[in-house]
Design an enzyme around this catalytic site. Structure first.
Site, PDB file in Angstrom:
ATOM      1  N   ASP A   1     -16.348  61.940 -30.290  1.00 27.29           N
ATOM      2  CA  ASP A   1     -15.804  62.750 -31.257  1.00 27.29           C
ATOM      3  C   ASP A   1     -15.473  62.397 -32.622  1.00 27.29           C
ATOM      4  O   ASP A   1     -15.311  63.134 -33.814  1.00 27.29           O
ATOM      5  CB  ASP A   1     -14.068  62.952 -30.943  1.00 27.29           C
ATOM      6  CG  ASP A   1     -14.216  64.054 -29.353  1.00 27.29           C
ATOM      7  OD1 ASP A   1     -15.299  64.593 -29.271  1.00 27.29           O
ATOM      8  OD2 ASP A   1     -12.910  64.099 -29.138  1.00 27.29           O
TER       9      ASP A   1
ATOM     10  N   ASP B   1       7.462  58.890 -41.942  1.00 32.46           N
ATOM     11  CA  ASP B   1       5.881  58.343 -42.328  1.00 32.46           C
ATOM     12  C   ASP B   1       5.057  59.170 -43.334  1.00 32.46           C
ATOM     13  O   ASP B   1       4.527  58.591 -44.194  1.00 32.46           O
ATOM     14  CB  ASP B   1       5.415  57.939 -41.172  1.00 32.46           C
ATOM     15  CG  ASP B   1       6.112  56.850 -40.237  1.00 32.46           C
ATOM     16  OD1 ASP B   1       6.587  55.995 -40.850  1.00 32.46           O
ATOM     17  OD2 ASP B   1       6.133  56.877 -39.164  1.00 32.46           O
TER      18      ASP B   1
HETATM   19  N1  LIG Z   1      -3.742  61.597 -32.252  1.00 32.72           N
HETATM   20  C1  LIG Z   1      -3.032  61.154 -32.934  1.00 32.72           C
HETATM   21  O1  LIG Z   1      -2.256  60.133 -32.876  1.00 32.72           O
HETATM   22  C2  LIG Z   1      -2.997  61.520 -34.602  1.00 32.72           C
HETATM   23  C3  LIG Z   1      -3.662  62.849 -34.988  1.00 32.72           C
HETATM   24  C4  LIG Z   1      -3.825  62.983 -36.306  1.00 32.72           C
HETATM   25  C5  LIG Z   1      -3.063  62.495 -37.052  1.00 32.72           C
HETATM   26  N2  LIG Z   1      -2.322  61.336 -36.840  1.00 32.72           N
HETATM   27  C6  LIG Z   1      -1.635  60.430 -37.929  1.00 32.72           C
HETATM   28  O2  LIG Z   1      -0.911  61.312 -38.770  1.00 32.72           O
HETATM   29  C7  LIG Z   1      -1.043  60.719 -39.969  1.00 32.72           C
HETATM   30  C8  LIG Z   1      -0.519  61.580 -41.041  1.00 32.72           C
HETATM   31  O3  LIG Z   1       0.787  61.725 -41.022  1.00 32.72           O
HETATM   32  P1  LIG Z   1       1.779  63.059 -41.221  1.00 32.72           P
HETATM   33  O4  LIG Z   1       3.293  62.498 -41.203  1.00 32.72           O
HETATM   34  O5  LIG Z   1       1.268  63.388 -42.756  1.00 32.72           O
HETATM   35  O6  LIG Z   1       1.388  63.797 -40.299  1.00 32.72           O
HETATM   36  P2  LIG Z   1       2.015  64.462 -38.945  1.00 32.72           P
HETATM   37  O7  LIG Z   1       3.356  65.362 -39.539  1.00 32.72           O
HETATM   38  O8  LIG Z   1       1.029  65.347 -38.238  1.00 32.72           O
HETATM   39  O9  LIG Z   1       2.695  63.251 -38.306  1.00 32.72           O
HETATM   40  C9  LIG Z   1       1.676  62.379 -37.514  1.00 32.72           C
HETATM   41  C10 LIG Z   1       2.762  61.345 -36.856  1.00 32.72           C
HETATM   42  O10 LIG Z   1       2.142  60.161 -36.943  1.00 32.72           O
HETATM   43  C11 LIG Z   1       3.208  59.251 -37.258  1.00 32.72           C
HETATM   44  N3  LIG Z   1       2.768  58.263 -38.123  1.00 32.72           N
HETATM   45  C12 LIG Z   1       2.357  58.460 -39.484  1.00 32.72           C
HETATM   46  N4  LIG Z   1       1.654  56.948 -40.001  1.00 32.72           N
HETATM   47  C13 LIG Z   1       2.134  56.239 -38.997  1.00 32.72           C
HETATM   48  C14 LIG Z   1       2.075  54.860 -38.937  1.00 32.72           C
HETATM   49  N5  LIG Z   1       1.542  53.982 -39.799  1.00 32.72           N
HETATM   50  N6  LIG Z   1       2.431  54.279 -37.816  1.00 32.72           N
HETATM   51  C15 LIG Z   1       2.953  54.873 -36.876  1.00 32.72           C
HETATM   52  N7  LIG Z   1       3.015  56.141 -36.753  1.00 32.72           N
HETATM   53  C16 LIG Z   1       2.712  56.943 -38.036  1.00 32.72           C
HETATM   54  C17 LIG Z   1       4.370  60.069 -38.014  1.00 32.72           C
HETATM   55  O11 LIG Z   1       5.485  59.544 -37.971  1.00 32.72           O
HETATM   56  C18 LIG Z   1       4.160  61.197 -37.332  1.00 32.72           C
HETATM   57  O12 LIG Z   1       5.141  61.274 -36.281  1.00 32.72           O
HETATM   58  C19 LIG Z   1      -2.292  60.334 -39.906  1.00 32.72           C
HETATM   59  O13 LIG Z   1      -2.640  59.325 -41.016  1.00 32.72           O
HETATM   60  C20 LIG Z   1      -2.821  59.826 -38.720  1.00 32.72           C
HETATM   61  O14 LIG Z   1      -2.758  58.430 -38.520  1.00 32.72           O
HETATM   62  C21 LIG Z   1      -2.336  60.820 -35.526  1.00 32.72           C
HETATM   63  N1  LIG Z   2       6.800  65.114 -51.370  1.00 35.29           N
HETATM   64  C1  LIG Z   2       5.866  65.765 -50.544  1.00 35.29           C
HETATM   65  N2  LIG Z   2       4.975  66.927 -51.040  1.00 35.29           N
HETATM   66  C2  LIG Z   2       4.335  67.346 -49.944  1.00 35.29           C
HETATM   67  N3  LIG Z   2       4.243  67.097 -48.886  1.00 35.29           N
HETATM   68  C3  LIG Z   2       5.327  66.045 -48.228  1.00 35.29           C
HETATM   69  C4  LIG Z   2       5.598  65.461 -49.251  1.00 35.29           C
HETATM   70  N4  LIG Z   2       6.375  64.554 -48.496  1.00 35.29           N
HETATM   71  C5  LIG Z   2       5.950  64.658 -47.102  1.00 35.29           C
HETATM   72  N5  LIG Z   2       5.018  65.681 -46.997  1.00 35.29           N
HETATM   73  C6  LIG Z   2       4.180  66.087 -45.937  1.00 35.29           C
HETATM   74  O1  LIG Z   2       5.211  66.732 -44.871  1.00 35.29           O
HETATM   75  C7  LIG Z   2       4.671  66.353 -43.731  1.00 35.29           C
HETATM   76  C8  LIG Z   2       5.988  65.833 -42.876  1.00 35.29           C
HETATM   77  O2  LIG Z   2       6.481  64.675 -43.522  1.00 35.29           O
HETATM   78  P1  LIG Z   2       7.147  63.599 -42.721  1.00 35.29           P
HETATM   79  O3  LIG Z   2       6.028  62.948 -41.761  1.00 35.29           O
HETATM   80  O4  LIG Z   2       7.877  62.467 -43.943  1.00 35.29           O
HETATM   81  O5  LIG Z   2       8.271  64.183 -41.955  1.00 35.29           O
HETATM   82  P2  LIG Z   2       8.443  64.399 -40.539  1.00 35.29           P
HETATM   83  O6  LIG Z   2       7.197  65.004 -39.938  1.00 35.29           O
HETATM   84  O7  LIG Z   2       9.788  65.129 -40.463  1.00 35.29           O
HETATM   85  O8  LIG Z   2       8.519  62.804 -40.011  1.00 35.29           O
HETATM   86  P3  LIG Z   2       7.924  62.496 -38.711  1.00 35.29           P
HETATM   87  O9  LIG Z   2       6.671  62.506 -38.742  1.00 35.29           O
HETATM   88  O10 LIG Z   2       8.420  60.859 -38.560  1.00 35.29           O
HETATM   89  O11 LIG Z   2       8.542  63.123 -37.440  1.00 35.29           O
HETATM   90  C9  LIG Z   2       3.744  65.242 -43.864  1.00 35.29           C
HETATM   91  O12 LIG Z   2       2.394  66.160 -43.628  1.00 35.29           O
HETATM   92  C10 LIG Z   2       3.680  64.876 -45.358  1.00 35.29           C
HETATM   93  O13 LIG Z   2       2.241  64.862 -45.613  1.00 35.29           O
END
Ligand SMILES: NC(=O)c1ccc[n+]([C@@H]2O[C@H](COP(=O)([O-])OP(=O)(O)OC[C@H]3O[C@@H](n4cnc5c(N)ncnc54)[C@H](O)[C@@H]3O)[C@@H](O)[C@H]2O)c1
Ligand SMILES: Nc1ncnc2c1ncn2[C@@H]1O[C@H](COP(=O)(O)OP(=O)(O)OP(=O)(O)O)[C@@H](O)[C@H]1O
Length: 532
Positions: free
Chosen positions: A405, A296
């Site tokens: 928070d 995501d």
């Molecule tokens: N306590 C929490 O639940 C918490 C805390 C911080 C951030 N987040 C979420 O993480 C997002 C950023 O994602 P990232 O991948 O860059 O960070 P990340 O790598 O920390 O991953 C966050 C997790 O949130 C999930 N996620 C992201 N968007 C989602 C959606 N629309 N619906 C369901 N799951 C979703 C991703 O699959 C991942 O597992 C933020 O927008 C925020 O919503 C959640």
């Molecule tokens: N093209 C990109 N350039 C820089 N950062 C990226 C790019 N694609 C994803 N990221 C960052 O890398 C992080 C992990 O990406 P992503 O959530 O796609 O993978 P994941 O953590 O393996 O998936 P999941 O969250 O479902 O387990 C995210 O914080 C996202 O913002």
């Protein structure tokens, strides 16, 4: 044509130095003249060493500067209002043409079938639309949905220049229409609210399934990948090779991926990338489809690349959760094959636009650039151990004071992300609305809210707050909000169209079941006490 860039800064730190000289009717040329006068005065000042004359000239120069600034603000306001009025006029004309056509056929206005005959509507449009160039484009548009000209509107006013540019870029056009399963019921026929003849008909339902049909074949694909993943890197190279050799597509990648591909083989020399921010801003005019390989976070990343219109995004799942990544990477050839042919079911994921308004600059015309979020904006206490103290307003009405928070303002797409973790409801991504979810509120009665999509929310850090607050956007770009600063948030006009594997609802239900194991419980057995 002499055109200067707006909002650059002159040697006095003012924003009036660069103004378009080509539009004498919008007031910019007046402020330019004033600016030149001011410059002449400054030069005179340097040449004339008489003290009291200098004082007068300085006063005069400052007065000129103030007038120029006011003129610029008025002119920009006027230009914005004119553009908005033109857009409303265009929509009105289009709607009137549709209604007249339907009346000819003996139907009531608004009774618009999802399978409408495009040719008939084009004829009607031919009769009734204003015959100017902008409307010629509308003649070819579908009238029961949205076409790519509308949805990918890039804010340019010169439709001819835009058409020429599009042609040069060979951007694929497509048509969006409401799609109803086996559409024989009348349930989805009303596309607009109509008060005519005293009958109020239902508004168009934005939660209806939308279908995208290519009108010309997509030619350019942008591939975006999660960094630091070998499996993603391998898949990316394989997919690009296949798209080039089997589909003859032009490929764009990020500069980082370009480096990775070239270090693997010079075969990838045909792949294109960009050098600077300016090129990123025009990406949407070149790219027909975006493919993401990751989780995501990669979808969020891809969406954040587009500050305006976003091309359709096809997301292959290479992460752990995959709420917004419905496609399986093992079957990418079949998936891309059918997507490139179309039609595709898409989810239009609405984004929010957030402005940080600094207390110190609240009376200034210019504020910081808006930030677009697909999931949410969070305002929290950061590293402070004090309670966050946030005053919240909705369209200028006081909503509440958050003491806890922090607060999450989430889109419905983001309802399954952080907002869910903070106790918010899960909402289907096509339901229009803004979720107002507190984070650990120090109150027994602070339930989460869902507000309508048309409101503007302002979150203000009061002057009596014990500490600053912090805003973050889709989990990134943390910004400090000092006492008096505010965050203003509303729905953005540019949604993110994501391709569905089945359709919007099936994909959403699959992700809450598979991703979150929602309401998973062993089914109770039948042997035991019964009421019957
Ligand atoms: N306590 C929490 O639940 C918490 C805390 C911080 C951030 N987040 C979420 O993480 C997002 C950023 O994602 P990232 O991948 O860059 O960070 P990340 O790598 O920390 O991953 C966050 C997790 O949130 C999930 N996620 C992201 N968007 C989602 C959606 N629309 N619906 C369901 N799951 C979703 C991703 O699959 C991942 O597992 C933020 O927008 C925020 O919503 C959640
Ligand atoms: N093209 C990109 N350039 C820089 N950062 C990226 C790019 N694609 C994803 N990221 C960052 O890398 C992080 C992990 O990406 P992503 O959530 O796609 O993978 P994941 O953590 O393996 O998936 P999941 O969250 O479902 O387990 C995210 O914080 C996202 O913002």
């Amino acid at each position: 044509m002499t055109t200067r860039k707006l909002n650059s800064t002159d040697s006095h730190g003012n924003g009036e130095a660069s103004l378009p000289c080509s539009r004498p009717d919008n007031g910019f040329s007046d402020s330019l003249t004033l600016f030149h006068s001011e410059k002449a005065v400054q030069e005179l000042l340097q040449q004339t060493p008489i003290q009291h004359t200098d004082d007068h000239l300085i006063e005069f120069s400052e007065a000129l500067r103030t007038v120029a600034k006011a003129l610029k603000q008025a002119a920009e306001g006027k230009a914005f209002a004119q553009a908005e009025a033109a857009e409303w006029k265009r929509r009105f004309e289009l709607e009137r043409a549709q209604n007249q056509q339907l009346q000819h056929k003996g139907k009531s206005p608004g009774e618009c079938n999802g399978d409408i005959n495009t040719q008939q509507m084009e004829n009607s449009t031919n009769q009734h639309m204003l015959r100017n160039e902008a409307n010629e484009q509308s003649e070819n548009c579908c009238t029961n949905g949205l076409c790519s000209h509308e949805i990918l509107h890039d804010g340019e006013t010169d439709s001819h220049a835009k058409a020429v540019q599009n042609k040069m870029m060979r951007k694929a056009s497509f048509k969006l229409s409401w799609w109803c399963k086996g559409d024989i019921s009348d349930q989805h026929k009303h596309d607009i609210v109509s008060f005519e003849r005293g009958n109020i008909t239902a508004a168009g339902r934005s939660s209806k399934q939308i279908s995208l049909k290519w009108e010309s074949s997509p030619q350019t694909v942008l591939v975006m990948t999660k960094p630091n993943s070998t499996s993603v890197q391998i898949l990316c190279a394989d997919m690009i090779r296949w798209m080039k050799e089997h589909k003859k597509l032009n490929i764009y990648v990020e500069p980082r991926v370009m480096g990775e591909l070239l270090s693997e083989s010079s075969y990838f020399n045909f792949v294109q990338t960009w050098k600077d921010e300016k090129e990123i801003l025009s990406l949407h005019t070149k790219v027909d489809l975006v493919v993401t390989l990751g989780g995501d976070g990669t979808v969020l990343w891809a969406a954040s690349m587009f500050k305006g219109p976003v091309p359709p995004i096809v997301s292959f799942s290479l992460g752990s959760l995959g709420f917004m990544t419905p496609f399986h990477s093992e079957q990418y050839r079949d998936c891309l094959d059918s997507i490139l042919k179309g039609p595709i079911s898409i989810t239009l994921r609405h984004r929010m636009q957030c402005h940080v308004i600094r207390d110190a600059a609240k009376n200034e015309y210019e504020t910081e650039e808006p930030i677009l979020v697909l999931n949410e904006v969070t305002i929290d206490r950061g590293i402070s151990s004090f309670l966050a103290n946030l005053e919240c307003y909705c369209d200028n009405s006081f909503v509440t004071r958050v003491q806890g928070d922090g607060l999450i303002l989430s889109t419905t797409s983001g309802s399954t992300a952080y907002s869910l973790g903070a106790g918010g409801s899960m909402v289907h991504p096509q339901v229009p609305g803004i979720l107002f979810t507190p984070i650990c509120p120090h109150s027994l009665s602070f339930r989460p809210l869902i507000l309508p999509e048309h409101v503007t929310i302002r979150v203000q850090v009061p002057f009596n707050s014990r500490s600053p607050a912090w805003a973050s956007f889709d989990g990134k770009h943390r910004k400090q909000l000092a006492a008096g600063d505010a965050l203003v948030c509303s729905m953005a006009p540019w949604p993110v169209p994501t391709a569905c594997q089945i359709d919007s609802t099936s994909d959403f239900l699959r992700s809450i079941h598979d991703g979150l194991h929602w309401n998973l419980r062993k089914t109770q057995s039948v042997d035991g006490p019964r009421d019957l």
